[in-house]
Write a protein that holds these residues in place. Structure first.
Motif, PDB file in Angstrom:
ATOM      1  N   MET A 247       0.831  -1.207   0.000  1.00 45.52           N
ATOM      2  CA  MET A 247       0.000   0.000   0.000  1.00 45.52           C
ATOM      3  C   MET A 247       0.864   1.256   0.000  1.00 45.52           C
ATOM      4  O   MET A 247       0.577   2.226  -0.716  1.00 45.52           O
ATOM      5  N   THR A 248       1.925   1.239   0.816  1.00 45.23           N
ATOM      6  CA  THR A 248       2.832   2.404   0.821  1.00 45.23           C
ATOM      7  C   THR A 248       3.483   2.596  -0.555  1.00 45.23           C
ATOM      8  O   THR A 248       3.643   3.727  -1.023  1.00 45.23           O
ATOM      9  N   PHE A 249       3.834   1.497  -1.210  1.00 48.58           N
ATOM     10  CA  PHE A 249       4.467   1.580  -2.538  1.00 48.58           C
ATOM     11  C   PHE A 249       3.507   2.190  -3.560  1.00 48.58           C
ATOM     12  O   PHE A 249       3.893   3.021  -4.377  1.00 48.58           O
ATOM     13  N   ILE A 250       2.225   1.778  -3.492  1.00 44.88           N
ATOM     14  CA  ILE A 250       1.243   2.320  -4.439  1.00 44.88           C
ATOM     15  C   ILE A 250       1.052   3.815  -4.209  1.00 44.88           C
ATOM     16  O   ILE A 250       0.927   4.614  -5.157  1.00 44.88           O
ATOM     17  N   GLU A 251       1.051   4.230  -2.928  1.00 40.48           N
ATOM     18  CA  GLU A 251       0.881   5.654  -2.642  1.00 40.48           C
ATOM     19  C   GLU A 251       2.121   6.456  -3.019  1.00 40.48           C
ATOM     20  O   GLU A 251       2.017   7.628  -3.397  1.00 40.48           O
ATOM     21  N   GLU A 252       3.273   5.841  -2.931  1.00 40.03           N
ATOM     22  CA  GLU A 252       4.519   6.573  -3.221  1.00 40.03           C
ATOM     23  C   GLU A 252       4.743   6.767  -4.718  1.00 40.03           C
ATOM     24  O   GLU A 252       5.328   7.748  -5.147  1.00 40.03           O
ATOM     25  N   VAL A 253       4.253   5.830  -5.514  1.00 44.42           N
ATOM     26  CA  VAL A 253       4.373   5.968  -6.981  1.00 44.42           C
ATOM     27  C   VAL A 253       3.196   6.808  -7.451  1.00 44.42           C
ATOM     28  O   VAL A 253       2.078   6.315  -7.637  1.00 44.42           O
ATOM     29  N   LEU A 254       3.425   8.089  -7.639  1.00 46.33           N
ATOM     30  CA  LEU A 254       2.340   9.030  -7.952  1.00 46.33           C
ATOM     31  C   LEU A 254       2.074   9.143  -9.448  1.00 46.33           C
ATOM     32  O   LEU A 254       0.954   9.447  -9.864  1.00 46.33           O
ATOM     33  N   ASP A 255       3.078   8.964 -10.268  1.00 45.76           N
ATOM     34  CA  ASP A 255       2.923   9.239 -11.697  1.00 45.76           C
ATOM     35  C   ASP A 255       2.423   8.050 -12.497  1.00 45.76           C
ATOM     36  O   ASP A 255       2.323   8.134 -13.720  1.00 45.76           O
ATOM     37  N   GLN A 256       2.128   6.918 -11.837  1.00 41.35           N
ATOM     38  CA  GLN A 256       1.673   5.730 -12.559  1.00 41.35           C
ATOM     39  C   GLN A 256       0.527   5.078 -11.789  1.00 41.35           C
ATOM     40  O   GLN A 256       0.505   5.070 -10.545  1.00 41.35           O
ATOM     41  N   ASP A 257      -0.387   4.513 -12.562  1.00 40.96           N
ATOM     42  CA  ASP A 257      -1.511   3.789 -11.979  1.00 40.96           C
ATOM     43  C   ASP A 257      -1.155   2.309 -11.946  1.00 40.96           C
ATOM     44  O   ASP A 257      -1.190   1.614 -12.977  1.00 40.96           O
ATOM     45  N   LEU A 258      -0.779   1.804 -10.754  1.00 36.39           N
ATOM     46  CA  LEU A 258      -0.325   0.418 -10.631  1.00 36.39           C
ATOM     47  C   LEU A 258      -1.485  -0.560 -10.530  1.00 36.39           C
ATOM     48  O   LEU A 258      -1.258  -1.782 -10.535  1.00 36.39           O
ATOM     49  N   ASP A 259      -2.711  -0.062 -10.388  1.00 41.59           N
ATOM     50  CA  ASP A 259      -3.858  -0.956 -10.339  1.00 41.59           C
ATOM     51  C   ASP A 259      -4.201  -1.510 -11.709  1.00 41.59           C
ATOM     52  O   ASP A 259      -4.852  -2.554 -11.820  1.00 41.59           O
ATOM     53  N   VAL A 260      -3.837  -0.778 -12.771  1.00 38.50           N
ATOM     54  CA  VAL A 260      -4.126  -1.211 -14.145  1.00 38.50           C
ATOM     55  C   VAL A 260      -2.798  -1.496 -14.828  1.00 38.50           C
ATOM     56  O   VAL A 260      -1.985  -0.588 -15.032  1.00 38.50           O
TER      57      VAL A 260
END
Length: 901
Positions: free
Chosen positions: A175-188
């Motif tokens: 979850m922290t990694f997803i929030e830290e990567v701001l310029d990419q949508d890691l869910d898709v």
């Protein structure tokens, strides 16, 4: 089984290390910190070593910042902290012990794995993977040469890491990694070749299974493919270029083939013409032989007639001998002309003329015979010359065959007709009918028409041959072809051919020197004189326009010279439109000689302009040329163009107003010496090289305009005889009464001198060169206007401007002007000091430094240095500035002495 489990654990640890390296390299520090916490909670302290060392590194996280950032828990005391420290140390000792045991186990596992590899070939994959793991640093070095990650590669890696964290159970870290990567949508995760289940493990296995050589080979193949693509694109471009070149070459070959076929046809026609001419020559020879036979028969008939009438034998023999000699001479001339002119077009004209002459000879013989044997009728006199050195000719023909009596023949010692007296030459007077003479007169226009046609054919032949001849003539002798070129341009009926020849005229010499340009221009002037205005505009001027951007400055210089010399041969409305546009473009040329020639020819053009519609455009060109960076162009503009514009436009006031505004604006746009308001340096300007040059040339222009200014002042003076050159004291007294208006005279001391004082107050002390130019102008003004004007007008103005208000005498100023002049007085202490620094040098050198004011100069210097110092006047507080002004005066005097010597 234990060995297999140890290998899997080792691979899992390696995979975790890869994730840790990725997070730290990409600076996902929050995710790395969360992963550290979860690893420690799971008891995987071995995998958390690098993260723990990273976050405990004081270089990245200083202890004081960490202490300030983290707040102590409530109720914490030193004793509890000490206990926690002891417990942490014990835990660390246990962890180190576990690490040592893990290393020993790892060593044992490596030995056992090595034994299994030696005993079993099935484990080669694990061995290669282990060897690849040992060579990780080397691979990292190789792969680092690939450059930074691309956006799609970074997204694939981020998605793979997120998937790994979720599968490994590190949900908080994910979850922290997803929030830290701001310029990419890691869910898709976009469906691509990199989107596979358990992606990070597959990437890692693929990495371990690949060798360094294979990776480098793949990279080299990719680079080679890119190079080959670029080479392919370049080859395609070259192919297209070659195809276009091939098409052009094919077109040229086709054109050359057509030209060759036309040449072959022309050769065949010429050969056929030669054959026809040979046949005609044979026919003429046959006719000539017949003429000889007829002459012989005529000779015998004349001898019989003379014998019957007892005529002198000597004269008859002379006549027959002369006839025979003439006929033989004509035949020999025909043969010689055929041999000399064989194969050329002129043989046709020669043979036709010869044939006509032979036919005339035959008819003359027949007429003579018919006259001798026939009966008398209506006759007109015909003279037949029989001089020994002359040819045989008649003044007419008789086709009617009218007979004449034998008495119509007379023999004497005088030759009749158009010839001169030949002494004792014999002649025969023959009579022909008057109808024959009239026929000859009627046929004369056809002869003129034939001559015109022959001349036109000659012009066409010369016009076709000139473009082929010019390249093979030496450059220094091509001007010898100018008469032919001019004649062909003037008389050829086809406009396209004339344009081609005119182009040849302007391009006769690639880079003509001054003498060659003069020769070409003389030819152009001669051609313009002959062809008239319309053809000069439509044929010569377009050639000038085409040469205006030529790469050689000699050709552009030829265009500049042609503008002034051809302008008189075109219509007036063309002079101030097309020709002025050509000159305007040449003024912008990069070559100095071209701008110089354009300036000179613009001065020649101005008197030819029909009206004043383009005055302001010419005025703009004038100031542009005067401020040219080249001194040569400036000299020509001041010497020739300035008088031409003043004489043509008659707007001296307009030019002077613009000139003074340019002078002041050039200095005022410069930055001040100091930005401190209220100081002397804040009023003085730092002049750049361009501004200094501009002000200097504009002051020189003002000096060049001084004769016109003075002449206008003299002409408008109500009490001065225009023949006088100086303004007398009586004129000044009349001016002081204010009863007469004298604006041309007032301009000098109400506008010009005040603006020069304003300019001087902007110049720092180091600008002695510009101050010297102003001084020279002031001396020139006093020299033209006279001593009275200097003493009664100029001196009070500069005394007031220098701050010496007590020494000024305003007796010769009208009341309306006195208030304006008194306004020049400095009003503040800073302005007073600026006046001493900037205006006093001009007062001493330009006003009192005049040869007629040397005594006044001595008295003023004595007053300035001795008396005023004792009295406590303004000079007492400005000793250093006064000394600098005297130093400048000495510099100007020495400079004048050097110029005189």
């Amino acid at each position: 089984m234990e060995a297999v489990g140890g290998a899997a654990e080792e691979r899992w640890a390696s995979l975790c290390n890869c994730v840790v390296n990725f997070l730290l390299e990409e600076k996902y520090h929050l995710t790395a910190l969360e992963l550290l916490q979860e690893l420690q909670e799971d008891g995987r302290h071995a995998q958390a070593l690098r993260l723990r060392s990273f976050f405990s590194d004081p270089a990245f996280f200083p202890p004081d910042l960490v202490a300030r950032a983290s707040s102590s828990p409530p109720g914490a005391d030193p004793q509890s902290l000490l206990e926690e420290k002891i417990a942490a140390e014990e835990k660390l000792a246990l962890t180190e012990y576990d690490l040592r045991l893990a290393k020993e186990d790892l060593t044992c596992l490596k030995l056992e794995l090595q034994k299994q590899q030696e005993s079993s070939p099935d484990n080669t994959i694990d061995a290669s993977a282990h060897e690849g793991f040992n060579q990780q640093d080397q691979r990292d070095v190789k792969i680092s040469a690939l450059g930074p990650l691309k956006d799609n590669e970074r997204k694939d890696l981020n998605c793979a890491v997120k998937e790994y964290l979720l599968l490994a159970g590190y949900r908080l870290a994910a979850m922290t990694f997803i929030e830290e990567v701001l310029d990419q949508d890691l869910d898709v995760w976009t469906n691509s070749s990199a989107c596979v289940p358990d992606a990070l493990r597959r990437y890692y296995y693929q990495y371990l299974s690949s060798t360094t050589e294979a990776a480098e080979e793949k990279i080299s193949i990719l680079r080679e493919n890119e190079a080959l693509k670029k080479d392919s694109e370049r080859l395609y471009a070259e192919k297209d270029s070659l195809m276009k070149t091939c098409e052009l070459a094919n077109n040229q070959v086709a054109a050359l083939r057509k030209s060759l076929d036309a040449a072959h046809m022309d050769i065949k026609e010429k050969e056929k013409m030669v054959r026809d001419l040979k046949q005609s020559l044979d026919v003429h020879r046959k006719e000539l032989n017949d003429c000889r036979a007829e002459i012989t028969a005529l000779k015998m008939h004349i001898e019989g007639t003379q014998s019957s009438k007892q005529m002198p034998v000597g004269d008859t023999d002379g006549f027959s001998t002369q006839l025979n000699a003439n006929s033989m001479g004509e035949a020999a001339a025909l043969i010689n002309e055929h041999e000399n002119l064989k194969g050329t077009e002129s043989i046709t004209i020669k043979l036709v003329s010869a044939a006509a002459l032979t036919e005339d000879t035959r008819k003359d013989h027949k007429n003579t015979e018919s006259t001798i044997e026939g009966s008398p009728g209506s006759q007109a006199p015909l003279s037949c010359s029989t001089a020994g050195g002359g040819g045989y000719g008649t003044s007419g023909e008789d086709d009617s065959g009218t007979d004449t009596s034998p008495e119509g023949i007379s023999v004497n010692g005088t030759q009749h007709g158009a010839g001169n007296s030949q002494g004792n030459s014999g002649s025969i007077s023959v009579y022909v009918s008057e109808d024959k003479v009239n026929t000859e007169i009627v046929e004369s226009p056809s002869i003129h028409k034939s001559s015109y046609k022959m001349a036109l054919e000659t012009i066409k032949i010369v016009s076709d041959a000139l473009p082929k001849i010019v390249p093979y003539v030496l450059i220094n002798h091509r001007e010898e072809l100018l008469p032919l070129i001019i004649c062909a341009i003037e008389r050829h009926p086809d406009s396209d051919v004339r344009d081609s020849l005119t182009h040849t005229l302007f391009n006769l010499i690639k880079r003509p020197d001054g003498q060659q340009r003069r020769i070409i221009m003389d030819a152009c002037v001669e051609l313009a004189t002959s062809v008239g205005e319309m053809r000069t505009e439509t044929e010569l001027l377009p050639q000038c326009w085409e040469q205006i951007n030529h790469q050689y400055e000699e050709r552009r210089l030829l265009v500049a010279q042609s503008c002034g010399e051809l302008a008189i041969y075109v219509r007036p409305e063309i002079r101030d439109s097309l020709i002025l546009s050509i000159v305007q473009q040449l003024v912008e040329d990069s070559a100095t000689v071209v701008r110089e020639a354009a300036t000179h020819n613009l001065a020649l053009l101005l008197p030819l302009f029909p009206n004043m519609d383009k005055y302001y455009k010419v005025e703009e060109l004038l100031f542009q040329l005067v401020r040219d960076p080249s001194g040569v162009v400036v000299d020509v503009a001041l010497r020739e163009l300035v008088p031409a514009v003043v004489g043509w436009g008659g707007k001296l006031d307009q030019i002077l107003r613009v000139l003074l505004s340019h002078i002041l604006a050039s200095a005022q746009r410069c930055p001040s010496v100091s930005g401190v308001e209220g100081t002397i340096d804040s009023h003085l300007r730092v002049l750049g090289e361009q501004e200094r040059w501009t002000i200097e040339v504009l002051l020189r222009m003002l000096t060049e305009l001084l004769p016109f200014i003075h002449q206008k002042a003299i002409e408008t003076c109500p009490s001065i005889d225009p023949s006088e050159n100086y303004i007398s004291e009586s004129s000044l007294k009349l001016y002081a009464t204010g009863e007469t208006e004298w604006s041309a005279f007032e301009w000098m001391h109400t506008e010009c001198l005040p603006d020069l004082i304003k300019l001087a107050c902007l110049l720092p002390a180091k600008e002695d060169s510009l101050r010297t130019v102003i001084t020279k102008y002031l001396l020139a003004v006093s020299g033209r206007y006279g001593k009275d004007y200097l003493e009664h007008i100029m001196l009070p103005v500069f005394l007031i401007a220098a701050g010496d208000i007590d020494s000024g005498d305003f007796t010769y100023f009208p009341l309306s002007i006195q208030s304006k002049v008194r306004g020049f007085r400095p009003k503040t202490s800073v302005a007073e000091k600026i006046a001493i620094i900037c205006v006093l040098p001009l007062l001493l050198s330009g006003i009192l430094g005049s040869p007629s004011s040397r005594q006044q100069l001595e008295e003023y210097l004595r007053k300035l240095l001795i008396q005023n110092t004792k009295d406590g006047s303004f000079s007492m507080h400005h000793t250093a500035e006064i000394i600098d002004a005297i130093r400048f005066l000495w510099f100007v005097l020495c400079l004048n002495m050097q110029q005189i010597s």
